[in-house]
Design a protein around this motif. Structure first.
Motif, short mmCIF file in Angstrom:
data_model
loop_
_atom_site.label_atom_id
_atom_site.label_comp_id
_atom_site.label_asym_id
_atom_site.label_seq_id
_atom_site.Cartn_x
_atom_site.Cartn_y
_atom_site.Cartn_z
N VAL A 14 0.84 -1.20 0.00
CA VAL A 14 0.00 0.00 0.00
C VAL A 14 0.87 1.25 0.00
CG1 VAL A 14 -1.64 1.34 1.39
CG2 VAL A 14 -2.00 -1.12 1.06
N ALA A 15 1.92 1.25 0.80
CA ALA A 15 2.81 2.42 0.88
C ALA A 15 3.50 2.66 -0.46
CB ALA A 15 3.84 2.21 1.98
N SER A 16 3.96 1.61 -1.12
CA SER A 16 4.65 1.80 -2.40
C SER A 16 3.69 2.29 -3.47
CB SER A 16 5.34 0.50 -2.84
OG SER A 16 4.39 -0.52 -3.00
N VAL A 17 2.45 1.79 -3.47
CA VAL A 17 1.46 2.25 -4.45
C VAL A 17 1.14 3.72 -4.20
CG1 VAL A 17 -0.96 2.03 -5.15
CG2 VAL A 17 0.46 -0.02 -4.90
N LEU A 18 0.98 4.10 -2.93
CA LEU A 18 0.71 5.50 -2.60
C LEU A 18 1.85 6.41 -3.05
CD1 LEU A 18 -0.93 5.39 0.95
CD2 LEU A 18 -1.95 6.24 -1.17
N LEU A 19 3.09 5.97 -2.85
CA LEU A 19 4.23 6.77 -3.28
C LEU A 19 4.23 6.98 -4.79
CD1 LEU A 19 7.12 5.40 -1.05
CD2 LEU A 19 6.19 7.71 -1.05
N VAL A 20 3.92 5.93 -5.55
CA VAL A 20 3.88 6.05 -7.01
C VAL A 20 2.77 7.00 -7.43
CG1 VAL A 20 3.38 4.79 -9.14
CG2 VAL A 20 4.93 3.81 -7.44
N VAL A 21 1.59 6.88 -6.80
CA VAL A 21 0.47 7.75 -7.15
C VAL A 21 0.80 9.21 -6.83
CG1 VAL A 21 -1.92 8.33 -6.54
CG2 VAL A 21 -1.28 5.94 -6.93
N ILE A 22 1.37 9.45 -5.65
CA ILE A 22 1.72 10.82 -5.25
C ILE A 22 2.77 11.39 -6.21
CG2 ILE A 22 2.87 12.19 -3.46
CD1 ILE A 22 1.50 10.27 -1.42
N ARG A 23 3.76 10.57 -6.57
CA ARG A 23 4.79 11.03 -7.51
C ARG A 23 4.18 11.39 -8.86
NH1 ARG A 23 8.63 6.69 -9.84
NH2 ARG A 23 6.86 6.60 -11.25
N ASP A 24 3.26 10.57 -9.34
CA ASP A 24 2.61 10.85 -10.62
C ASP A 24 1.80 12.13 -10.56
OD1 ASP A 24 3.74 8.62 -11.71
OD2 ASP A 24 1.93 7.39 -11.66
N ILE A 25 1.08 12.35 -9.46
CA ILE A 25 0.29 13.57 -9.31
C ILE A 25 1.20 14.79 -9.29
CG2 ILE A 25 -1.19 14.87 -7.72
CD1 ILE A 25 -2.44 12.14 -6.94
N VAL A 26 2.28 14.71 -8.52
CA VAL A 26 3.21 15.85 -8.42
C VAL A 26 3.81 16.16 -9.79
CG1 VAL A 26 5.44 16.59 -7.49
CG2 VAL A 26 3.73 15.55 -5.98
N THR A 27 4.25 15.13 -10.50
CA THR A 27 4.88 15.38 -11.80
C THR A 27 3.86 15.88 -12.81
OG1 THR A 27 4.65 13.04 -12.35
CG2 THR A 27 6.77 13.77 -11.50
N THR A 28 2.61 15.43 -12.74
CA THR A 28 1.58 15.90 -13.66
C THR A 28 1.23 17.35 -13.39
OG1 THR A 28 0.66 13.67 -13.81
CG2 THR A 28 -0.75 15.47 -14.51
N VAL A 29 1.05 17.68 -12.12
CA VAL A 29 0.67 19.05 -11.76
C VAL A 29 1.80 20.03 -12.07
CG1 VAL A 29 0.20 20.56 -9.77
CG2 VAL A 29 -1.02 18.39 -10.03
N ALA A 30 3.03 19.63 -11.81
CA ALA A 30 4.15 20.56 -11.91
C ALA A 30 4.91 20.44 -13.22
CB ALA A 30 5.10 20.32 -10.73
N SER A 31 4.40 19.66 -14.17
CA SER A 31 5.18 19.39 -15.38
C SER A 31 5.36 20.62 -16.27
CB SER A 31 4.53 18.27 -16.19
OG SER A 31 3.24 18.67 -16.60
N THR A 32 4.53 21.63 -16.10
CA THR A 32 4.62 22.80 -16.96
C THR A 32 5.66 23.81 -16.48
OG1 THR A 32 2.78 23.78 -15.77
CG2 THR A 32 2.26 22.62 -17.79
N SER A 33 6.03 23.74 -15.21
CA SER A 33 6.96 24.73 -14.67
C SER A 33 8.38 24.19 -14.64
CB SER A 33 6.54 25.14 -13.25
OG SER A 33 6.69 24.05 -12.38
#
Length: 51
Positions: A14-33
């Protein structure tokens, strides 16, 4: 004992899946800057960067 081992494994999964999801969200949100691009470069595993 087996139940305890299974619970530890499940928690790790569960922890590893959460880390991957959080990483994907961060990179998606911040990919333009510029900061997002730096974060994406830091979070990308080195095996993907070498190709």
């Amino acid at each position: 004992m087996a139940i305890r081992i299974a619970a530890i494994l499940a928690a790790g999964l569960v922890a590893s899946v959460l880390l991957v999801v959080i990483r994907d969200i961060v990179t998606t949100v911040a990919s333009t800057s510029v900061t997002g691009l730096i974060l994406k470069a830091l979070l990308t595993p080195s095996s993907k960067r070498d190709r």
